[in-house]
Design an enzyme around this catalytic site. Structure first.
Site, PDB file in Angstrom:
ATOM      1  N   GLY A  48     -28.411  -9.459  -0.688  1.00 59.31           N
ATOM      2  CA  GLY A  48     -27.030  -8.975  -0.643  1.00 59.31           C
ATOM      3  C   GLY A  48     -26.755  -8.100   0.562  1.00 59.31           C
ATOM      4  O   GLY A  48     -25.673  -8.173   1.168  1.00 59.31           O
ATOM      5  N   ASP A  49     -27.714  -7.284   0.939  1.00 60.24           N
ATOM      6  CA  ASP A  49     -27.578  -6.433   2.121  1.00 60.24           C
ATOM      7  C   ASP A  49     -27.396  -7.296   3.374  1.00 60.24           C
ATOM      8  O   ASP A  49     -26.516  -7.039   4.192  1.00 60.24           O
ATOM      9  CB  ASP A  49     -28.812  -5.543   2.256  1.00 60.24           C
ATOM     10  CG  ASP A  49     -28.789  -4.705   3.529  1.00 60.24           C
ATOM     11  OD1 ASP A  49     -27.876  -3.875   3.683  1.00 60.24           O
ATOM     12  OD2 ASP A  49     -29.690  -4.900   4.377  1.00 60.24           O
TER      13      ASP A  49
END
Length: 162
Positions: free
Chosen positions: A45-46
């Site tokens: 997600g980062d």
């Protein structure tokens, strides 16, 4: 994990066979995002959020890379990801809320540049994005990222007006 175990994993991460073909340990269809470690979801997600923000900023600036980098680094910081999460938290599905809680409560070490609270919230936020990405829910992912971006941009604009 002990140092020796870590070294062994590093050494054998990419298994090539006798024909010099890389053998994946897992098949794409075997990856179940709901069962992955929430820190792995946050890791993905980062990366997705970084790319989303960098691409989105091209709508405002295309010549000054230093400015783009400054803004993107600020927006993807834990502090601003808390603002991003606040913008979407009331719209999360039951599953997304569950993924957020798993990410937020995952045992990890907070960096020195963010408060522990902000770091945990941002980890939960990133876990949601990683889950959606790995689950191929692109429309939902785009919706949440855009909603988050608009709120952060609005907050930044208002802060600069004062």
């Amino acid at each position: 994990m002990k140092f020796q175990q870590y070294q062994n994993l590093k050494k054998n991460l990419f298994p090539f066979n006798e024909q010099n073909v890389l053998n994946d340990r897992y098949k794409k269809e075997d990856i179940n995002p709901r069962q992955l470690n929430p820190l792995v979801l946050a890791y993905v997600g980062d990366a997705y959020y970084h790319l989303y923000i960098r691409t989105r900023l091209l709508n405002f600036e295309q010549a000054h890379v230093h400015l783009l980098n400054d803004f993107s680094m600020q927006i993807v910081s834990a502090t601003f990801q808390v603002q991003a999460y606040e913008a979407i938290k009331d719209e999360l599905t039951e599953t997304e809320s569950y993924i957020f809680k798993r990410g937020k409560n995952a045992k990890s070490h907070a960096p020195r540049v963010a408060s522990v609270h902000d770091y945990h919230i941002s980890t939960g936020f990133e876990a949601i994005l990683g889950y959606l990405y790995l689950n191929n829910e692109q429309n939902r992912l785009d919706f949440l990222c855009e909603r988050s971006f608009l709120q952060v941009a609005k907050n930044m604009y208002q802060a600069h007006q004062q």
